[in-house]
Enzyme design. Structure first.
Site, mmCIF file in Angstrom:
data_model
loop_
_atom_site.group_PDB
_atom_site.id
_atom_site.type_symbol
_atom_site.label_atom_id
_atom_site.label_comp_id
_atom_site.label_asym_id
_atom_site.label_seq_id
_atom_site.Cartn_x
_atom_site.Cartn_y
_atom_site.Cartn_z
ATOM 1 N N LYS A 86 0.822 -1.280 0.077
ATOM 2 C CA LYS A 86 0.005 0.241 -0.123
ATOM 3 C C LYS A 86 0.885 1.173 -0.041
ATOM 4 O O LYS A 86 0.452 2.334 -0.643
ATOM 5 C CB LYS A 86 -0.940 -0.036 1.147
ATOM 6 N N GLU A 108 -10.180 5.698 3.093
ATOM 7 C CA GLU A 108 -10.983 4.697 3.349
ATOM 8 C C GLU A 108 -9.910 3.472 3.595
ATOM 9 O O GLU A 108 -8.469 3.307 3.028
ATOM 10 C CB GLU A 108 -11.854 4.336 2.309
ATOM 11 N N SER A 375 1.606 -9.769 -0.802
ATOM 12 C CA SER A 375 1.322 -8.171 -0.747
ATOM 13 C C SER A 375 1.509 -7.632 0.582
ATOM 14 O O SER A 375 1.835 -6.476 0.729
ATOM 15 C CB SER A 375 -0.083 -8.121 -1.306
#
Lengths: 395, 264
Positions: A86, A108, A375
């Site tokens: 991210k 969000e 990830s």
């Protein structure tokens, strides 16, 4: 006339009039700075010095031997600062927000990884930060709520709907429309109105570019198959993108099947969804015949979303990528397997990709290469996995 | 083609020199019967046009009042098909202009051609789709035109530089959103209304109505000074939340107070 921001028939800009100027302003800013070498230089420097890139490419020797099939490589996005992919996108968008003179950032978050990455970058750049998070996700991911608050962000719980990612996005969009003059909406996935799906993909494609170079250096060849988990789809598009023109590379997305795709409790958008228009984009959504968006479920808060990014929808529709459903149980087993076999505890989201790899690898030949995009890391999930397995680790 | 009821009603208001009163109610909140009765009460009390909200699971343009109303209506089993049936029943009792306010996915999923065909057949005169901007209106405009249904355009204080483009192609009336953000009553507005409406009137050749945040008679009267009509939604919906099956009468009285204020 070909409309902007489309991937085939998918994508678009289906947002209220109030935010159209902001969307266009963002489009223009991204268009301008994405052509500016100084912008990318600053981005790459941050990725290197702050996020810790390039992330490692790890040959999973024990797993390869254990499965006795193809060679398995793992791209270690879990080792990035803040614990997932991210941060790649957040740093890109923060640099853009700064150049646009925005002082307030909203985001969000589902699992909390995007929220943590956003709160982190806002701390570093001294920007006001508010993160919307479903109350059910706050319960599942208490640790990440605390991390965000520690980093100076305000975390606002969203109680409506199922109290998950979709509802957090609804509330962030309402905030954006209300505070449109001051606020930059830092969307965490390849979704929403154009230019977000393209922009976020551009900030995540570094995963695939690095992977290709690292595998060519290690093996002198491209992978035969790339596997990644898909919620909105940012880590998967990130690792897929550079391989899309390489037709020999099979691209597989693992989506959340929850309790099973024949139950009501899943978030397998590609397997069970249909074409719709929601959250700014035309794409596939889980919905009923009346177009009401379905309340979805997954053990993984990060994959618990009823839609999928428009570029994935197009990769699926054109047959370039395939998407497989992975249940909660398969994901938890894969998490345990990778922990015990390689000493790597994956995030429950990423464990869906590992589970898909465990199914695909046995069908591959020994000299072939399978790449898993890991990830994120699993620290945040320990409480929940223990709960799932009936182990009590807190009073 | 017969004249669209919205155009006829607004012309009528103009000729009579009065402000148009447009009211909103979430369909199926409290059951279809409550909505039907409320519509007839609102007509009797002097509403000129009524917007029927079609409940959606994720109404991103709505504040809490209409969000909760949508949730209640969906829990009641409200469906678009059911709303069309309700409109058929209403059309036996009233000839007032009726609009549907709804999200694009509901139309898209129903089938755009089938949807507008049914609008014409049941007597729906217009639609308001808050999550469909000018740039994406081709999604429905062709069928809306074909079946004589107005696709009502919105402009907001954040529409700087876009008002001319939007107003030029708008039909029915121009929905002027009083302030950036979501629906719901407000105690004060930060919008500079003089500047906002100067821009609107410079470009809009059609009637303009202002909505979002109008709480009651006083605010309605004040806002009506800027344009041809006012739109009141959340304040009506709140009465349904409060009074349930008894809401239609209360709504009638409330709408009467709005009418009186506008006519005073």
């Amino acid at each position: 006339m070909e409309k902007v921001g489309r991937f085939g028939q998918f994508g678009g800009q289906y947002v209220p009039e109030t935010v159209m100027n902001a969307v266009h302003e963002l489009e223009a800013a991204y268009d301008r700075y994405s052509k500016d070498p100084a912008f990318w230089e600053e981005y790459r420097t941050l990725l290197r010095d702050y996020a810790g890139r390039p992330s490692m490419m790890y040959y999973a020797d024990r797993m390869t031997k254990d499965l006795g099939s193809c060679k398995i490589y793992i791209k270690r996005e879990d080792l990035n600062h803040t614990g997932s992919h991210k941060i790649n996108n957040v740093l890109g968008q923060i640099l853009l927000a700064k150049r646009m003179g925005k002082k307030r950032i909203i985001a969000e978050t589902g699992a909390g990884q995007h929220g943590v990455a956003t709160a982190t970058a806002c701390a570093m750049f001294d920007l006001e930060c508010e993160v919307y998070m479903g109350t059910e996700d706050m319960r599942r991911q208490r640790l990440n709520v605390y991390r965000m608050e520690l980093l100076g962000a305000k975390v606002t719980g969203v109680d409506s709907g199922t109290g998950t990612l979709k509802d957090a996005i609804n509330e962030a969009m309402r905030d954006w429309a209300t505070n449109i003059d001051t606020t930059f909406y830092l969307i965490g996935s390849v979704m929403g109105p154009h230019p977000y799906p393209t922009m976020v993909r551009d900030f995540q494609k570094v995963i695939g570019e690095e992977s290709k170079a690292q595998l060519l250096a290690a093996e002198g060849q491209l992978p035969d198959c790339v596997v990644a988990c898909v919620g909105g789809g940012s880590n998967s598009i990130g690792v897929f993108y550079d391989f899309i023109p390489d037709k020999s590379v099979r691209l597989v997305g693992a989506e959340a099947a929850g309790k099973g795709i024949d139950t009501k409790l899943h978030a397998a958008t590609v397997a069970k969804g249909s074409l719709g228009i929601f959250h700014g984009m035309k794409s596939y959504f889980l919905q009923n015949e009346e177009g009401q968006i379905a309340p979805v479920y997954s053990i993984s808060a990060g994959l618990d979303y009823p839609g999928v990014g428009p570029e994935h929808a197009n990769l699926y529709a054109t047959g370039r990528a395939e998407y497989v459903p992975i249940t909660d149980e398969e994901a938890v087993q894969a998490l345990e397997y990778l922990s015990k076999t390689e000493g790597i505890i994956p995030a429950i989201e990423s464990a869906h990709a590992v589970a898909a790899a465990l199914k695909i690898a046995p069908q591959m030949a020994k000299d072939q290469i399978l790449l898993i995009n890991l990830s994120g890391r699993g620290d945040k999930d320990m409480q929940q996995i223990a709960e799932y397995r009936g182990v009590k680790i807190n009073d | 083609m017969t004249k669209n009821r919205i155009d006829a009603a607004l012309e009528c208001c103009k000729e009579a020199g009065r402000k148009a009163l447009i009211t909103f109610i979430t369909s199926g909140d409290g059951g279809y019967e409550v909505t039907e009765k409320a519509v007839l009460e609102m007509e009797k009390a002097g509403a000129d046009i009524i917007e029927l909200g079609v409940p959606f699971s994720d109404p991103i343009a709505e504040g809490p009042v209409i969000q909760y109303a949508s949730e209640r209506a969906l829990k009641n089993g409200t469906t678009l098909t059911g709303i069309f049936e309700m409109v058929r029943r209403l059309r036996k009792q009233t000839d007032m202009p009726l609009l549907l306010m709804m999200y694009l996915n509901t139309i898209f999923r129903f089938g755009t051609e089938r949807f507008f065909g049914l609008c014409q057949e049941c007597g729906i005169d217009g639609v308001i789709v808050p999550d469909m901007p000018y740039e994406e209106k081709d999604e429905i405009q062709g069928y809306a035109d074909q079946f004589g249904v107005h696709n009502i355009s919105l402009v907001t204080p954040a529409s700087e530089g876009r008002i001319q483009m939007i107003a030029q192609e708008a039909t029915g009336f121009l929905y002027c959103v009083s302030s950036n953000g979501v629906t719901g009553v407000r105690s004060n507005f930060s919008t500079d209304f003089d500047t906002f409406f100067d821009l609107i009137h410079k470009h809009a050749k059609l009637p303009c109505a202002v909505g979002f945040g109008i709480s009651g008679p006083e605010a309605a009267k004040k806002m009506s000074g800027y344009c041809d009509g006012v739109i009141v939604g959340s304040a009506v919906v709140r009465l349904v939340e409060q009074y349930g099956a008894d809401a239609p009468e209360k709504i009638g009285a409330f709408v009467k107070s709005l009418r009186d204020a506008l006519d005073s």
